[in-house]
Write a protein that holds these residues in place. Structure first.
Motif, short mmCIF file in Angstrom:
data_model
loop_
_atom_site.label_atom_id
_atom_site.label_comp_id
_atom_site.label_asym_id
_atom_site.label_seq_id
_atom_site.Cartn_x
_atom_site.Cartn_y
_atom_site.Cartn_z
N ALA A 8 0.91 -1.32 0.11
CA ALA A 8 0.12 -0.10 0.03
C ALA A 8 0.99 1.30 0.06
O ALA A 8 0.73 2.27 -0.70
CB ALA A 8 -0.91 -0.25 1.33
N TRP A 9 1.99 1.18 0.86
CA TRP A 9 2.93 2.58 0.97
C TRP A 9 3.52 2.65 -0.58
O TRP A 9 3.46 3.72 -1.16
CB TRP A 9 3.91 2.10 1.98
N ARG A 10 4.10 1.44 -1.11
CA ARG A 10 4.61 1.90 -2.46
C ARG A 10 3.55 2.02 -3.43
O ARG A 10 4.10 3.05 -4.37
CB ARG A 10 5.34 0.37 -2.71
N LYS A 16 3.74 9.36 -8.58
CA LYS A 16 4.15 10.57 -7.65
C LYS A 16 3.38 11.90 -7.82
O LYS A 16 2.83 12.41 -6.81
CB LYS A 16 5.57 10.83 -7.63
N LEU A 17 3.38 12.09 -9.17
CA LEU A 17 2.55 13.48 -9.52
C LEU A 17 1.14 13.32 -8.61
O LEU A 17 0.65 14.50 -8.32
CB LEU A 17 2.63 13.62 -10.89
N ILE A 21 -0.53 15.76 -5.98
CA ILE A 21 -1.32 16.77 -6.14
C ILE A 21 -2.60 16.56 -5.07
O ILE A 21 -3.21 17.28 -4.29
CB ILE A 21 -1.99 16.47 -7.47
N VAL A 22 -2.83 15.35 -4.73
CA VAL A 22 -3.75 14.91 -3.84
C VAL A 22 -3.56 15.35 -2.42
O VAL A 22 -4.36 16.20 -1.55
CB VAL A 22 -4.31 13.39 -3.83
N ILE A 23 -2.16 15.04 -2.25
CA ILE A 23 -1.70 15.28 -0.80
C ILE A 23 -1.77 17.02 -0.63
O ILE A 23 -2.38 17.58 0.41
CB ILE A 23 -0.30 15.02 -0.54
N ALA A 24 -1.38 17.53 -1.89
CA ALA A 24 -1.36 19.12 -1.47
C ALA A 24 -2.67 19.82 -1.43
O ALA A 24 -3.04 20.57 -0.68
CB ALA A 24 -0.66 19.61 -3.06
#
Lengths: 403, 230
Positions: A8-10, A16-17, A21-24
């Motif tokens: 799940a982590w990987r 990454k992009l 974007i979701v995290i941002a």
């Protein structure tokens, strides 16, 4: 579980992009929500402090009838015994006694209704901060006879300066009208322009003989060492007089604090709801893009519970990273502007009329950060259910061949 | 000993609708342990349906499937998932490796699902990577390997759980001649030396040429079943 956590982590970082974007977006959502709340909370706190420090204090004692009809004869019963008791109480930082009259301040420029406070300047100084709010003149110690300090707004309306004469009209305890001249010794300016307009301060020793109330008091104001000790001290005071805490004296302040707390959660709930749609969309895309892989996992014998958990974990990882960054960014900015303040002088007039300063110091209780982090994770968990269920509906035989 | 046995399998898609398709029409076959069998036939002949049903990924409308004498048709979904994990190896046309895991982790993944110990996993993965000739690629992720290498890793993964047989659906369809030849060499060696049973669905002549038994399906029926003489 360890394997699921690793995969799940990987998976979070395989695109990454998109993940960034979701995290941002979640970080910005949390930060904007918390920062606005910290501003409102700071303003509210400032308003509360201002009310407590300039006038209210934490606790006030009056004759039970005084607050209802402002009858000058309703002075505190047994004030000397009461003051001796208060003297011995822990958590009491300071207290002061006052005479409070309704009256009229007059000059050649006009007449304005005011609340006349007969105070003991030395004692008052320990309870309220009017002495620190003087913008002109001095604090009731320079002029020997009938000094008065008034708010800047009222001074402007009355057209007076330091040393100007103001006539106060009020009734004595026998309802005879008294008209006496006072000389302006100081002009104060608090962040509450309404307070500045409606209150004047004179010496108790000058006022009491004029209304035949020497040795009598309408009000005792008590300052505790902490606002949280208000209730403790309030409960310790045993008297037939009326004992009221700041939130009873000025209920709108208490309501504002309570409404503020609820408003934060509603506001954050709306922001998080919007973010939840973003999370659903992203995770749904992630699931549909990985149909073949999920089909393979289901084919080779990974049970559906594990596939479901894997998708949920991916979403929780995203949300956790975002919540952590969002909260850290919020703590940093709220702390910074809590120390340095935000200059809102462009709207100072409006803020001052509401009892708030033009420089806002952001402030948010720590528990709020914990709650918001938990709210974010809960929303993400709920949002993850749709894509995770979608993954479970895949037919492995078809999914392994999906393009 | 039969490792796979089917009796009168029928499969109808969109039954009772206008676009009904009869994919299998009473197919019966038996695969012995250690066979190297290719199921061949034109597109739409029922090869993939047959493989999906044997692999427990799909259910027939009627008929029986016995894997090592166990009836898998009546199994509940969770039972079937566990049965697949313990008994059947899968090789897919598009390799379907997990992109975020390296070659070693991809091979060992199935054993993790079987709750094997780390030591057992490490030993088996090492041995399998060696047998598919990719021990030097252990730390590479799928996107760092060629298609042929990825499919060899997929074969190693299929064998990791020590299955009763391996089902390979068009395993060479995406490979060039050299990779196909290398892959078939490896599978043939595993079949001969370790007695692993392979069942392919294919229409790749290179696979058909190497298969020991060829079952030809057409229009949902077996029309030919030939075992080559060794």
């Amino acid at each position: 579980m360890k394997t699921l956590l690793m995969i799940a982590w990987r998976n979070v970082w395989r695109n990454k992009l998109r993940s960034s974007i979701v995290i941002a977006s979640v970080v910005l959502g949390i930060w904007s929500g918390l920062f606005i709340m910290a501003m409102v909370s700071g303003m509210n706190d400032q308003r509360l402090s201002s009310f407590i420090n300039t006038n209210l204090s934490h606790i006030q004692i009056h004759n039970a009838g005084f607050q209802e009809n402002f009858d000058k004869k309703d002075t505190i019963i047994g004030s000397n015994t009461l003051l001796k008791e208060i003297d011995t109480m822990s958590h009491v930082t300071a207290y002061t006694k006052r005479l409070v009259l309704q009256g009229m301040a007059s000059t050649a420029h006009g007449n304005y209704g005011v609340k006349i406070m007969g105070i003991f300047p030395d004692k008052e100084k320990n309870v309220t901060d009017i002495s620190e709010k003087l913008v002109q003149g001095t604090y009731l110690y320079k002029l020997k006879r009938n000094p008065i300090i008034i708010g800047e707004k009222l001074a402007n309306k009355l057209g007076v300066k330091v040393n100007s004469k103001v006539v106060l009209n009020f009734q004595d305890s026998n309802n005879n009208t008294v008209s006496t001249g006072f000389r302006v010794e100081g002009i104060f300016k608090t962040i509450n322009s309404s307070f500045d307009e409606e209150n004047v301060f004179v010496k108790y020793d000058d006022l009491a003989p004029l209304v035949s109330l020497s040795g009598k008091y309408h009000e005792i104001a008590i300052l505790c060492d902490n606002i949280t000790e208000t209730e403790t001290v309030e409960n310790q005071i045993k008297t037939n007089n009326s004992v009221e805490s700041w939130d009873q004296l000025s209920p709108e302040l208490g309501y504002a604090q309570e409404a503020m707390s609820n408003f934060i959660y509603i506001f954050m709930g709306i922001i998080l709801l919007a973010l939840a749609f973003g999370i659903v969309n992203t995770m749904l895309m992630a699931v549909l893009e990985r149909k073949r892989e999920i089909g393979m996992l289901l084919s080779v014998g990974m049970d559906k519970r594990k596939v479901f958990t894997m998708i949920i974990l991916e979403t929780l990882f995203l949300a956790f990273i975002a919540a952590l960054l969002g909260v850290l960014l919020s703590i940093w900015t709220i702390e910074y502007f809590g120390r340095n303040g935000i200059n809102l002088s462009a709207v100072a007039k409006g803020l001052e009329s509401l009892g708030m300063g033009a420089r806002v110091f952001t402030k948010l209780p720590f528990a709020m950060y914990v709650d918001i982090t938990l709210m974010t994770l809960s929303v993400a968990l709920i949002a993850a259910i749709i894509p995770a269920r979608r993954a479970l509906k895949l037919n492995p035989a078809e999914a392994v061949k999906a393009i | 000993m039969n490792v796979i046995k089917t009796e009168n399998l029928t499969k109808v898609y969109n039954e009772g609708k206008g676009n009904e398709v009869r994919a299998l029409k009473g197919v019966s076959l038996a695969v012995e342990k250690g066979e190297f069998t290719a199921i061949v036939g034109p597109s739409g002949s029922g090869k993939s349906t047959m493989l999906n049903i044997i692999g427990g990924l799909d259910k027939p409308n009627s008929g029986e499937v016995l894997v090592d004498k166990t009836d898998i048709i009546g199994m509940k979904e969770n039972e079937l998932i566990n049965f697949r994990l313990q008994n059947i190896g899968f090789v897919f046309q598009a390799y379907n490796l997990i992109p975020v895991l390296n070659a070693k982790e991809n091979v060992g993944f199935i054993m993790l699902l079987q709750h094997k110990s780390k030591e057992e996993i490490d030993n088996r993965v090492e041995s399998l990577l060696k047998s598919v000739g990719l021990e030097s690629q252990a730390s590479k992720r799928p996107n760092e390997m060629s298609g042929g290498q990825q499919q060899r890793i997929a074969v190693a993964r299929a064998l990791a759980s020590k299955p009763k047989f391996v089902l390979a659906d068009e395993p060479t369809a995406n490979l060039d001649s050299k990779s196909t030849s290398d892959l078939l060499d490896i599978m043939e060696q595993l079949n001969e030396k370790e007695g692993i049973t392979f069942v392919f669905s294919t229409h790749d002549q290179r696979v058909i040429d190497r298969a020991h038994r060829i079952i030809t399906l057409e229009d949902g029926k077996i029309i030919n079943d030939t075992t080559k003489l060794s």
